[in-house]
Write a protein that holds these residues in place. Structure first.
Motif, PDB file in Angstrom:
ATOM      1  N   THR A  30      41.359  45.403  44.659  1.00  0.00           N
ATOM      2  CA  THR A  30      41.429  44.000  44.255  1.00  0.00           C
ATOM      3  C   THR A  30      41.511  43.888  42.746  1.00  0.00           C
ATOM      4  O   THR A  30      42.343  43.147  42.210  1.00  0.00           O
ATOM      5  CB  THR A  30      40.198  43.228  44.790  1.00  0.00           C
ATOM      6  N   VAL A  31      40.668  44.625  42.039  1.00  0.00           N
ATOM      7  CA  VAL A  31      40.674  44.598  40.569  1.00  0.00           C
ATOM      8  C   VAL A  31      42.023  45.067  40.036  1.00  0.00           C
ATOM      9  O   VAL A  31      42.564  44.479  39.093  1.00  0.00           O
ATOM     10  CB  VAL A  31      39.519  45.454  39.995  1.00  0.00           C
ATOM     11  N   LYS A  32      42.598  46.085  40.659  1.00  0.00           N
ATOM     12  CA  LYS A  32      43.909  46.584  40.224  1.00  0.00           C
ATOM     13  C   LYS A  32      44.975  45.496  40.363  1.00  0.00           C
ATOM     14  O   LYS A  32      45.805  45.311  39.473  1.00  0.00           O
ATOM     15  CB  LYS A  32      44.298  47.816  41.036  1.00  0.00           C
ATOM     16  N   LYS A  33      44.937  44.755  41.475  1.00  0.00           N
ATOM     17  CA  LYS A  33      45.899  43.661  41.684  1.00  0.00           C
ATOM     18  C   LYS A  33      45.711  42.548  40.666  1.00  0.00           C
ATOM     19  O   LYS A  33      46.651  41.824  40.350  1.00  0.00           O
ATOM     20  CB  LYS A  33      45.749  43.086  43.092  1.00  0.00           C
TER      21      LYS A  33
ATOM     22  N   LEU B  12      38.555  36.025  42.761  1.00  0.00           N
ATOM     23  CA  LEU B  12      38.519  36.830  43.979  1.00  0.00           C
ATOM     24  C   LEU B  12      37.139  37.427  44.232  1.00  0.00           C
ATOM     25  O   LEU B  12      36.695  37.531  45.378  1.00  0.00           O
ATOM     26  CB  LEU B  12      39.586  37.920  43.935  1.00  0.00           C
ATOM     27  N   GLY B  13      36.435  37.793  43.169  1.00  0.00           N
ATOM     28  CA  GLY B  13      35.078  38.309  43.327  1.00  0.00           C
ATOM     29  C   GLY B  13      34.155  37.280  43.943  1.00  0.00           C
ATOM     30  O   GLY B  13      33.397  37.575  44.877  1.00  0.00           O
ATOM     31  N   ARG B  14      34.233  36.041  43.460  1.00  0.00           N
ATOM     32  CA  ARG B  14      33.400  34.974  44.027  1.00  0.00           C
ATOM     33  C   ARG B  14      33.829  34.637  45.451  1.00  0.00           C
ATOM     34  O   ARG B  14      33.011  34.270  46.277  1.00  0.00           O
ATOM     35  CB  ARG B  14      33.462  33.746  43.139  1.00  0.00           C
ATOM     36  N   PHE B  15      35.107  34.756  45.721  1.00  0.00           N
ATOM     37  CA  PHE B  15      35.598  34.521  47.078  1.00  0.00           C
ATOM     38  C   PHE B  15      34.984  35.535  48.051  1.00  0.00           C
ATOM     39  O   PHE B  15      34.600  35.197  49.168  1.00  0.00           O
ATOM     40  CB  PHE B  15      37.126  34.603  47.104  1.00  0.00           C
TER      41      PHE B  15
ATOM     42  N   PHE C 103      33.428  46.245  36.079  1.00  0.00           N
ATOM     43  CA  PHE C 103      32.066  45.759  35.814  1.00  0.00           C
ATOM     44  C   PHE C 103      31.969  44.265  36.125  1.00  0.00           C
ATOM     45  O   PHE C 103      31.034  43.818  36.795  1.00  0.00           O
ATOM     46  CB  PHE C 103      31.689  46.025  34.350  1.00  0.00           C
ATOM     47  N   LEU C 104      32.940  43.471  35.677  1.00  0.00           N
ATOM     48  CA  LEU C 104      32.958  42.027  35.931  1.00  0.00           C
ATOM     49  C   LEU C 104      33.055  41.749  37.429  1.00  0.00           C
ATOM     50  O   LEU C 104      32.320  40.922  37.965  1.00  0.00           O
ATOM     51  CB  LEU C 104      34.130  41.368  35.188  1.00  0.00           C
ATOM     52  N   PHE C 105      33.936  42.448  38.106  1.00  0.00           N
ATOM     53  CA  PHE C 105      34.098  42.239  39.541  1.00  0.00           C
ATOM     54  C   PHE C 105      32.797  42.536  40.287  1.00  0.00           C
ATOM     55  O   PHE C 105      32.374  41.762  41.154  1.00  0.00           O
ATOM     56  CB  PHE C 105      35.233  43.107  40.089  1.00  0.00           C
ATOM     57  N   LYS C 106      32.162  43.649  39.968  1.00  0.00           N
ATOM     58  CA  LYS C 106      30.904  44.010  40.636  1.00  0.00           C
ATOM     59  C   LYS C 106      29.850  42.926  40.433  1.00  0.00           C
ATOM     60  O   LYS C 106      29.105  42.609  41.358  1.00  0.00           O
ATOM     61  CB  LYS C 106      30.369  45.349  40.124  1.00  0.00           C
TER      62      LYS C 106
ATOM     63  N   ALA D 194      41.379  35.861  37.333  1.00  0.00           N
ATOM     64  CA  ALA D 194      41.761  36.411  38.628  1.00  0.00           C
ATOM     65  C   ALA D 194      40.613  37.226  39.222  1.00  0.00           C
ATOM     66  O   ALA D 194      40.293  37.095  40.412  1.00  0.00           O
ATOM     67  CB  ALA D 194      43.009  37.284  38.482  1.00  0.00           C
ATOM     68  N   ILE D 195      39.972  38.033  38.406  1.00  0.00           N
ATOM     69  CA  ILE D 195      38.871  38.883  38.870  1.00  0.00           C
ATOM     70  C   ILE D 195      37.701  38.037  39.363  1.00  0.00           C
ATOM     71  O   ILE D 195      37.172  38.272  40.455  1.00  0.00           O
ATOM     72  CB  ILE D 195      38.416  39.832  37.740  1.00  0.00           C
TER      73      ILE D 195
END
Length: 177
Positions: free
Chosen positions: A64-67, A78-81, A38-41, A74-75
């Motif tokens: 990505t979330v699993k990593k 990478l999500g913003r990236f 949910f956060l990543f999305k 971390a989430i």
């Protein structure tokens, strides 16, 4: 009402020594997988992103979330990236950057390094100059101005073509455009 009068102070720290001095501590745990996704999305996808595109990127996002092992920093990093990037960039990230993140262990520095390497050059310069100052140093903008060359100040590439007049700075008048 009697016991609830007054102010409350919230201290956040990564140092267990600081937490012990503060008295009461609460250790945060990792997010649940559903909350991690949910956060990543929320940080990786544009609002109302095309359904077709979202479905193509969902697999990369979930890998990505699993990593990220359910660690919010971390989430979000990478999500913003990945936010706003074309599908080809997501696939390139999956092939080239995702394998660099180790399984388990301390992944934060690896993820921050991946993010840093993709910064635009002016932002890298900003980090490099700020790294010259010691931790917790209170920086005055005048000190950064003196890091210019040839009398031109570009604030590390973010504001361009400003002429710095040292007499104006000393007088407290700042920069002149």
């Amino acid at each position: 009402m009697g016991e609830n009068i007054g102010s409350k102070i919230l201290i956040t720290t990564r140092s267990s020594a600081v937490a012990e001095i503060a008295g009461m501590t609460y250790g945060l745990k990792e997010l649940y997988e559903e909350m991690s996704w949910f956060l990543f999305k929320r940080v990786a996808f544009k609002p109302r992103q095309q359904q077709r595109l979202y479905l193509n990127l969902e697999e990369v996002g979930k890998e990505t979330v699993k990593k990220c092992t359910n660690i919010p920093l971390a989430i979000t990093t990478l999500g913003r990236f990945l936010y706003g990037k074309e599908e080809s960039m997501w696939l390139s990230f999956k092939e080239n950057e995702l394998p660099k993140i180790p399984e388990g262990g301390d992944i934060i520095m690896v993820i921050l390094k991946i993010s840093y390497h993709h910064f635009p050059s002016p932002l890298k310069n900003c980090f490099a100059i700020c790294a010259l100052f010691p931790k917790d140093y209170v920086m005055d903008y005048k000190e950064l101005i003196y890091l210019h060359t040839d009398g031109k100040f570009s604030f590390l590439g973010f504001v361009t073509a400003m002429t710095v007049d040292p007499l104006h700075i000393l007088a407290g008048n700042g920069c002149q455009a």
